[in-house]
Write an enzyme that holds these catalytic residues in place. Structure first.
Site, short mmCIF file in Angstrom:
data_model
loop_
_atom_site.label_atom_id
_atom_site.label_comp_id
_atom_site.label_asym_id
_atom_site.label_seq_id
_atom_site.Cartn_x
_atom_site.Cartn_y
_atom_site.Cartn_z
N GLY A 1 0.81 -1.18 -0.01
CA GLY A 1 -0.16 0.03 0.04
C GLY A 1 0.91 1.26 0.13
CB SER A 2 -0.05 4.75 0.61
OG SER A 2 -0.48 4.50 2.05
N GLY B 1 2.89 1.95 5.14
CA GLY B 1 4.15 1.58 6.01
C GLY B 1 4.72 1.98 7.04
CD GLU C 1 6.88 -5.66 -2.18
OE1 GLU C 1 7.01 -4.81 -2.91
OE2 GLU C 1 7.54 -6.73 -1.85
CB CYS D 1 3.16 0.20 -6.87
SG CYS D 1 3.45 -1.74 -7.44
P1 NAD Z 1 -3.33 2.18 1.23
O1 NAD Z 1 -2.22 2.54 1.95
O2 NAD Z 1 -4.40 3.25 1.41
O3 NAD Z 1 -4.08 0.86 1.94
C1 NAD Z 1 -3.34 -0.31 1.56
C2 NAD Z 1 -3.84 -1.43 2.53
O4 NAD Z 1 -3.49 -0.89 3.95
C3 NAD Z 1 -5.26 -1.10 2.71
O5 NAD Z 1 -5.97 -2.93 2.91
C4 NAD Z 1 -5.69 -0.69 4.05
O6 NAD Z 1 -6.83 -0.83 4.64
C5 NAD Z 1 -4.33 -1.07 4.94
N1 NAD Z 1 -3.92 -0.14 5.91
C6 NAD Z 1 -3.90 1.30 5.82
N2 NAD Z 1 -3.43 1.62 6.81
C7 NAD Z 1 -3.08 0.64 7.67
C8 NAD Z 1 -2.77 0.55 8.86
N3 NAD Z 1 -2.27 1.71 9.70
N4 NAD Z 1 -2.57 -0.64 9.57
C9 NAD Z 1 -2.92 -1.79 8.74
N5 NAD Z 1 -3.55 -1.62 7.63
C10 NAD Z 1 -3.79 -0.37 6.91
O7 NAD Z 1 -3.16 2.06 -0.34
P2 NAD Z 1 -3.95 1.94 -1.60
O8 NAD Z 1 -4.58 3.38 -1.74
O9 NAD Z 1 -4.91 0.85 -1.41
O10 NAD Z 1 -3.06 1.62 -2.78
C11 NAD Z 1 -2.36 2.37 -3.31
C12 NAD Z 1 -0.86 2.53 -2.91
O11 NAD Z 1 -0.17 1.09 -2.48
C13 NAD Z 1 0.25 3.20 -3.64
O12 NAD Z 1 0.94 4.08 -2.94
C14 NAD Z 1 0.84 2.19 -4.47
O13 NAD Z 1 1.94 2.69 -4.91
C15 NAD Z 1 0.98 1.28 -3.36
N6 NAD Z 1 0.98 -0.11 -3.98
C16 NAD Z 1 2.65 -0.60 -3.77
C17 NAD Z 1 2.74 -1.97 -4.57
C18 NAD Z 1 4.03 -2.49 -4.41
O14 NAD Z 1 4.11 -3.68 -4.45
N7 NAD Z 1 5.21 -1.71 -3.99
C19 NAD Z 1 1.77 -2.52 -5.07
C20 NAD Z 1 0.42 -2.12 -5.26
C21 NAD Z 1 0.32 -0.74 -4.74
#
Ligand code: NAD
Length: 523
Positions: free
Chosen positions: A255-256, A260, A277, A311
């Site tokens: 995720g974002s 992380g 990731e 991503c």
């Molecule tokens: P997001 O960070 O909003 O959410 C991702 C996941 O994390 C969701 O399931 C969310 O519920 C969970 N989450 C959020 N905060 C959390 C916390 N504090 N504790 C536990 N879980 C939590 O991301 P998004 O908008 O769904 O996706 C887009 C982002 O993901 C972009 O930044 C993109 O670059 C990244 N991404 C990275 C990769 C990679 O492999 N590097 C792959 C796909 C997406």
């Protein structure tokens, strides 16, 4: 012909039936007295039309703890199943996916807004990693290492860790789970998945399909303990339960970077492992000797594909002075004419943004870029015929002089910042001068430039390509990035090691007890 809201809801519900999703249990709209709501509900919506498809029941705290505890119990049995037998479960799952590829790809398109070929491609990626995992199940190997002590043998053995938590993002709603789960399961772990709150239906579908593979495995005499693969629907709070649970020794979180930053230290505080990731801010260099037709196609897919919501999407482009004035107009032409629209229609190449928040972030970044002196082409909202809650935009190209403000950030939308360069080394420095380090490319036919880009003083990213764009990785390689991208690696190569623990074993088969380093302790 745009799909009407009613037809999309009806189609989605019928797809869920096809996968065997228990709608009474999971969908709040059809809940019965047999399935009391213990948690909240969340709206599953389609970015294609912007409509709410159904309400999905979220996991409550009690249920989350039960699912994780059950996964832990399942792990205690599963770890005893020989790895090649564990691989057989993944082989069966690959078969189930093959027979549901079209339907699952369609649901990915409906729920995540991907164009049809990308929805199908995502399911193909799941099938590919299942195949990889089957082979891997006979290759989980350690080394035998020379020992300094006579009549001793030193070796390493790899053991599973326990429950692997998987947190995934909306933009790869099914493949990211598969990359992690396939490796974790052949390694002997159980898995618990917290999918994105924006894509709960594809998660329910995958969960139901995996249950079918488990049934087939059991029918063939296999041991597949109940709870081996758990699913927790919900948002951040549900993710935190997974992150904090003592029976989860590893969390792979996609995720974002903001996510992380929250998850990483939390896991570290209890010495659990993390595979992070996170966000990317990927760049490409177009050098003087580049094949420009090829570069144009590579850039177009990487920057506009998936509506800039990968991503690995291309976000920064450095073009050599000698080509800039001829190449940028060609690029602008591609931006102005790329078909934007309903991703369920074969001719569309750019589908919708996921939601209003994404649209607002895109508009804010463009305003900042213009304020910073950028010259904007495209970026406006495209009328889709679906009403106000569907957010389609024309991909944006911003010519900008320096790398500052929004150029240094990841905006999860189709925005390409185009910059001019004259000196290769200076372009490399600029290329690496952002906080993220996921993917990168150079378009060149100059072997010195290509090799330098891949060398120690070249790209600082986890993925560095020559003459292909930064997006569209295949599963055989390890996937992940450096710096604020989090440092995790998933998928191919030796990424499986992150899902296992290594034990170093020394065996004395002699009759004396020589101590290492010549230490004497005679009693
Ligand atoms: P997001 O960070 O909003 O959410 C991702 C996941 O994390 C969701 O399931 C969310 O519920 C969970 N989450 C959020 N905060 C959390 C916390 N504090 N504790 C536990 N879980 C939590 O991301 P998004 O908008 O769904 O996706 C887009 C982002 O993901 C972009 O930044 C993109 O670059 C990244 N991404 C990275 C990769 C990679 O492999 N590097 C792959 C796909 C997406």
């Amino acid at each position: 012909m745009p799909a009407t809201p009613t037809s999309l809801i009806a189609e989605t519900l019928s797809l869920l039936d096809r996968f065997g999703v228990d709608k009474d249990r999971h969908l709040a709209g059809t809940l019965t007295s047999r399935s009391p709501v213990t948690g909240e509900t969340l709206a599953a919506r389609s970015p294609v039309t912007g409509e709410t498809l159904t309400q999905v029941r979220e996991a409550g705290a009690v249920e989350a703890a039960q699912v994780i505890d059950q996964a832990h119990q399942a792990f205690l049995q599963w770890r005893l199943v020989p790895a090649p037998r564990r691989g057989e479960l993944l082989r069966l799952f690959g078969e189930v996916l093959r027979s549901h590829k079209a339907a699952l790809g369609r649901l990915v398109s409906i729920e995540a807004g991907k164009i049809i070929s990308e929805g199908l491609g995502e399911v193909q990626e799941m099938i590919d990693i299942c195949d990889f995992a089957v082979g891997l199940s006979r290759q989980l190997h350690g080394l035998t290492i020379a020992t300094e002590r006579a009549e001793h043998r030193m070796m390493e053995t790899w053991h599973p860790l326990g429950v692997t938590g998987i947190i995934s993002a909306f933009n790869f709603p099914v493949a990211v789970w598969a990359w992690n789960a396939a490796l974790a399961l052949v390694a002997g772990n159980a898995v618990v998945w917290k999918p994105s709150e924006k894509t709960p239906l594809t998660a329910l579908a995958v969960d139901a399909l995996f249950a079918r593979a488990m049934e087939r495995f059991r029918a063939d005499g296999g041991t597949a303990p109940e709870g081996l693969s758990g699913l927790l629907i919900g948002g951040r709070a549900v993710g935190e339960m997974l992150v904090d649970h003592r029976h989860v020794p590893l969390v792979s979180a996609t995720g974002s970077t903001a996510m992380g930053r929250a998850v990483g230290p939390r896991l570290a505080s209890r010495f659990a492992r993390a595979i992070l990731e996170l966000g990317g801010n990927n760049a490409a260099i177009v050098a003087p000797t580049a094949d420009l037709d090829l570069a144009l196609r590579g850039i177009a897919f990487a920057a506009m594909g998936t509506a800039g919501q990968r991503c690995t999407s291309l976000r920064r482009l450095f073009i050599h002075d000698s080509l800039y004035d001829s190449f940028v107009p060609r690029l602008k032409q591609a931006y102005a004419t790329v078909p934007v629209g309903n991703p369920l229609v074969e001719s569309s190449l750019v589908g919708p943004l996921i939601d209003r928040q994404a649209f607002e972030a895109q508009q804010a970044a463009l305003a900042d870029a213009v304020a910073a002196g950028g010259v904007l082409s495209g970026g406006g909202r495209v009328e889709s015929g679906f009403g106000p809650d569907a957010y389609y935009v024309r991909p944006a190209l911003v010519e900008i002089a320096g790398q500052h403000g929004p150029v240094e950030k990841e905006t999860f939308a189709p925005i390409l910042y185009v910059m001019r360069y004259s000196d290769f080394d200076a372009a490399l420095t600029q290329h690496n001068a952002v906080p993220q380090g996921l993917s990168s490319s150079i378009f060149t036919n100059d072997i010195r430039e290509a090799e330098t880009f891949l060398s120690v003083r070249g790209s600082d990213c986890g993925i560095a390509n020559v003459n292909i764009g930064p997006s569209g990785a295949e599963i055989g390689g390890a996937f992940g990035g450096e710096k604020e991208t989090g440092g995790g690696r998933e998928s191919g190569s030796d990424a499986w090691k992150a899902y296992m623990r290594r034990a170093t074993n020394t065996v004395n088969y002699g009759r004396t007890l020589p101590l290492a380093q010549g230490v004497r302790f005679d009693i």
